[in-house]
Design an enzyme around this catalytic site. Structure first.
Site, short mmCIF file in Angstrom:
data_model
loop_
_atom_site.label_atom_id
_atom_site.label_comp_id
_atom_site.label_asym_id
_atom_site.label_seq_id
_atom_site.Cartn_x
_atom_site.Cartn_y
_atom_site.Cartn_z
N ASP A 55 1.63 2.75 -1.98
CA ASP A 55 2.89 3.44 -2.27
C ASP A 55 2.85 4.93 -1.94
O ASP A 55 3.49 5.74 -2.60
CB ASP A 55 3.30 3.24 -3.75
CG ASP A 55 3.35 1.77 -4.11
OD1 ASP A 55 3.73 0.96 -3.25
OD2 ASP A 55 2.97 1.42 -5.25
N LYS A 95 4.18 5.11 3.16
CA LYS A 95 3.89 4.62 4.51
C LYS A 95 5.18 4.22 5.23
O LYS A 95 5.35 4.47 6.42
CB LYS A 95 2.94 3.41 4.44
CG LYS A 95 1.60 3.73 3.80
CD LYS A 95 0.72 2.51 3.65
CE LYS A 95 1.18 1.49 2.63
NZ LYS A 95 1.13 1.95 1.23
N GLY A 139 5.73 -3.18 -0.64
CA GLY A 139 7.12 -2.75 -0.71
C GLY A 139 7.19 -1.39 -0.04
O GLY A 139 6.69 -0.41 -0.59
N HIS A 140 7.72 -1.36 1.17
CA HIS A 140 7.77 -0.11 1.94
C HIS A 140 9.22 0.38 2.00
O HIS A 140 10.09 -0.31 2.54
CB HIS A 140 7.21 -0.32 3.34
CG HIS A 140 5.76 -0.69 3.34
ND1 HIS A 140 5.03 -0.91 4.48
CD2 HIS A 140 4.88 -0.85 2.32
CE1 HIS A 140 3.78 -1.20 4.16
NE2 HIS A 140 3.67 -1.18 2.84
N GLN A 193 -0.61 -1.91 1.48
CA GLN A 193 -1.55 -1.55 0.41
C GLN A 193 -2.28 -0.26 0.83
O GLN A 193 -1.67 0.58 1.46
CB GLN A 193 -2.52 -2.70 0.09
CG GLN A 193 -1.85 -3.87 -0.60
CD GLN A 193 -1.12 -4.81 0.35
OE1 GLN A 193 -1.69 -5.27 1.32
NE2 GLN A 193 0.11 -5.12 0.06
P1 GDP Z 1 4.83 2.66 0.67
O1 GDP Z 1 4.54 1.37 0.02
O2 GDP Z 1 3.59 3.43 1.02
O3 GDP Z 1 5.76 2.54 1.85
O4 GDP Z 1 5.60 3.55 -0.42
P2 GDP Z 1 6.79 3.05 -1.40
O5 GDP Z 1 8.02 2.89 -0.61
O6 GDP Z 1 6.33 1.90 -2.22
O7 GDP Z 1 6.88 4.27 -2.39
C1 GDP Z 1 7.16 5.57 -1.96
C2 GDP Z 1 8.45 6.04 -2.67
O8 GDP Z 1 8.57 7.44 -2.56
C3 GDP Z 1 9.72 5.47 -2.04
O9 GDP Z 1 10.67 5.30 -3.04
C4 GDP Z 1 10.14 6.56 -1.06
O10 GDP Z 1 11.54 6.56 -0.81
C5 GDP Z 1 9.75 7.79 -1.82
N1 GDP Z 1 9.35 8.95 -1.01
C6 GDP Z 1 8.69 8.97 0.18
N2 GDP Z 1 8.39 10.24 0.53
C7 GDP Z 1 8.87 11.02 -0.49
C8 GDP Z 1 8.84 12.42 -0.73
O11 GDP Z 1 8.30 13.22 0.02
N3 GDP Z 1 9.40 12.87 -1.90
C9 GDP Z 1 9.98 12.02 -2.79
N4 GDP Z 1 10.49 12.55 -3.90
N5 GDP Z 1 10.04 10.70 -2.58
C10 GDP Z 1 9.47 10.21 -1.46
P1 IMO Z 2 2.28 -1.12 -0.60
O1 IMO Z 2 2.07 -1.66 0.80
C1 IMO Z 2 0.63 -0.74 -4.62
C2 IMO Z 2 -1.86 -4.03 -6.05
C3 IMO Z 2 -1.35 -4.80 -7.25
C4 IMO Z 2 -2.66 -5.16 -7.91
C5 IMO Z 2 -3.58 -5.44 -6.73
C6 IMO Z 2 -3.70 -6.91 -6.38
O2 IMO Z 2 3.69 -1.08 -1.02
O3 IMO Z 2 1.54 0.17 -0.78
P2 IMO Z 2 -2.04 -8.60 -5.18
O4 IMO Z 2 -0.67 -9.06 -5.55
O5 IMO Z 2 -2.12 -7.94 -3.86
O6 IMO Z 2 -3.08 -9.67 -5.34
O7 IMO Z 2 -2.41 -7.51 -6.30
O8 IMO Z 2 -3.01 -4.74 -5.62
N1 IMO Z 2 -0.94 -3.94 -4.90
C7 IMO Z 2 -0.25 -2.84 -4.58
N2 IMO Z 2 -0.14 -1.66 -5.22
N3 IMO Z 2 1.27 -0.92 -3.44
C8 IMO Z 2 1.13 -2.08 -2.77
O9 IMO Z 2 1.62 -2.27 -1.53
C9 IMO Z 2 0.39 -3.13 -3.35
N4 IMO Z 2 0.09 -4.40 -3.00
C10 IMO Z 2 -0.73 -4.86 -3.93
O10 IMO Z 2 -0.54 -4.00 -8.07
O11 IMO Z 2 -3.18 -4.04 -8.58
MG MG Z 3 4.98 0.35 -1.73
#
Ligand code: GDP
Ligand code: IMO
Ligand code: MG
Length: 441
Positions: free
Chosen positions: A13, A16, A40-41, A224
């Site tokens: 998270d 990416k 979840g991207h 991840q």
């Molecule tokens: P990912 O899994 O690495 O793609 O990241 P996620 O989407 O799960 O979580 C990142 C969250 O932070 C999302 O809700 C993005 O919209 C948000 N986000 C990304 N860059 C920034 C930033 O620079 N500032 C803030 N406040 N939110 C951001």
């Molecule tokens: P993105 O791509 C954050 C974590 C779960 C748990 C561990 C194992 O959005 O960064 P699983 O369901 O994969 O067997 O769970 O990995 N986990 C993540 N945490 N971002 C993710 O994906 C994750 N995908 C799995 O919370 O701790």
């Molecule tokens: Mg994510």
């Protein structure tokens, strides 16, 4: 044309999705190489928010070819839902989406096994997303997995489902006291999914090879992150695939000699969802404040994310394991109102100072973070276009993080929107994607 891996450096998270979306107009192909719909991207475009789970984050740009590589595990029902939702929002998939015939399927018994196993572990649970990702990889390694290509051969699919159910149903009933499945219960929906997905299933390793020969530029989208890698992460509190840069090769069939660089994505602080060690974790009110400011709730499960300070030990480890050339730092704005900001520079373990990440469970569990304190900038950073627009104390923070991680930063994100992004001076990105300058400045 350099082919680049985008990899998470912490526990996921990091943003990416946003980084991949920003780079997509400057390349031709985005390929996911690991994980499944546990990811979840998030991509935010104006008022629209897209959360991609299995489909690469490049899909929002019409000219980009998106590939789901063989290293990904696919829940076909969830994938079709994601596809339908994108199509409803005007995204074109035909001609843009390609699914590896070797990617393994998440079968209906996998999420049930995932959740039942977590329940049985009780206090020692991993805190998985419950999507069945771990059990699907267990079957892949156990050579009884079912692959995308099997969906297209009804006789073979039936045979494999029968073989699996003969064992799985006993495990489900006798070990977990959970629901069991009939062959038809699985074949009926899965054969329907097969009809849907057939046009997209292909030999993606061959396609990628031809595209690279033709001069297409490929971006490998990590899911991840480093600390969740099954070999290099905080085992056993990890996911079940190789999420680090090495996985980009095995998870797509593109050889390492055709991958040219690695971009790490890091948050300006740290978060983690699920259980497991987290040395720089914040406690109490401070964690709540950062969680609220950063909206730190899981994109897949909605669970509150644990929050902590930036951990330079973790980052240096990620740089070493992935061979990271440059870092995109995200969510700087979340720290805008902190009077003091801590950075973890080492761990104290049995009286010794450790600066290399300890890979074994026991030392990590008792490692105490050693912090350095910097004063906060207490000024909004969102909307800054250049590094020179940032408050001096924010620049000092960034410089210190660069020193501690040992690699230059290429972009700084100060908000979820595309234009809330700063291209760093002399950004290493310009070597890989020269046209990035025109879109970010
Ligand atoms: P990912 O899994 O690495 O793609 O990241 P996620 O989407 O799960 O979580 C990142 C969250 O932070 C999302 O809700 C993005 O919209 C948000 N986000 C990304 N860059 C920034 C930033 O620079 N500032 C803030 N406040 N939110 C951001
Ligand atoms: P993105 O791509 C954050 C974590 C779960 C748990 C561990 C194992 O959005 O960064 P699983 O369901 O994969 O067997 O769970 O990995 N986990 C993540 N945490 N971002 C993710 O994906 C994750 N995908 C799995 O919370 O701790
Ligand atoms: Mg994510």
């Amino acid at each position: 044309m350099p082919n680049i891996v985008v990899v998470g450096t912490q526990w996921g998270d990091e943003g990416k999705g946003k980084v991949v979306d920003i780079l997509t107009p400057h390349l031709n192909v985005v390929v996911r190489y690991a994980g499944g719909n546990n990811a979840g991207h998030t991509v935010v475009v104006g008022k629209e928010k897209y959360v991609l789970h299995t489909i690469p984050s490049g899909i929002l740009h019409a000219g980009c070819r998106c590939v789901i590589g063989c290293g990904v595990v696919i829940d076909p029902g969830s994938l079709i839902e994601e596809m339908e939702s994108l199509v409803q929002r005007g995204v074109t998939l035909d001609g843009n989406l390609f699914i590896s015939k070797n990617a393994h399927l998440i079968m209906p018994y996998h999420p049930v096994l995932d959740r039942a196993s977590e329940a049985k572990l009780g206090a020692r649970r991993i805190g998985t997303t419950g999507k069945g990702v771990g059990p699907a990889y267990i079957d892949k390694a156990g050579r009884r997995g079912i692959r995308m290509s099997d969906l297209l051969d009804e006789r073979l699919l039936r045979q494999k489902v029968e073989d699996n159910l003969a064992v799985k149903n006993r495990i489900l009933r006798e070990i977990y006291d959970a629901q069991s499945f009939t062959v038809e219960e699985i074949l009926n929906p899965y054969l329907r999914y097969a009809g849907w997905l057939a046009p997209y299933i292909t030999d993606t390793a061959l396609l990628l090879s031809k595209w690279i020969d033709a001069g297409y530029q490929v971006l490998f989208e990590g899911a991840q992150a480093t600390m969740l890698d099954v070999d290099h992460g905080t085992y056993p509190y990890v996911t079940s695939s190789n999420t680090t840069a090495g996985g980009a090769s095995t998870g797509t069939g593109v050889p390492p000699t055709r991958i040219n660089g690695v971009l790490g994505v890091a948050k300006a602080y740290t978060t983690r969802v699920g259980e497991g060690p987290f040395p720089s974790e914040m406690q109490g009110k401070l964690a709540e404040t950062i969680r609220a400011r950063g909206n730190e709730y899981g994109s897949t499960t909605g669970r509150p994310r644990r929050c902590g300070w930036f951990d330079a030990v973790v980052l240096r480890y990620a740089v070493r394991i992935n061979g990271i050339d440059t870092i995109a730092l995200t969510k700087l704005d979340v720290l805008d109102q902190c009077e003091t900001i801590k950075v973890c520079t080492g761990y104290r373990y049995r009286g010794d100072l450790i600066t290399d990440f300890p890979e074994d469970e026991t030392s990590l569990a008792t490692a105490e973070p050693v912090y350095e304190e910097l004063s906060g900038w207490m000024t909004p950073t969102t909307g800054a276009k250049l590094e020179s627009d940032l408050p001096p104390k924010a620049r000092r923070y960034l410089e210190r993080l660069e020193e501690l991680t040992g690699v230059p930063f290429c972009m700084i994100s100060t908000g979820p929107q595309r234009d809330e992004t700063i291209l760093c001076e002399d950004s290493p990105l310009l070597r890989w994607f020269p046209s990035v300058r025109s879109s970010l400045l």
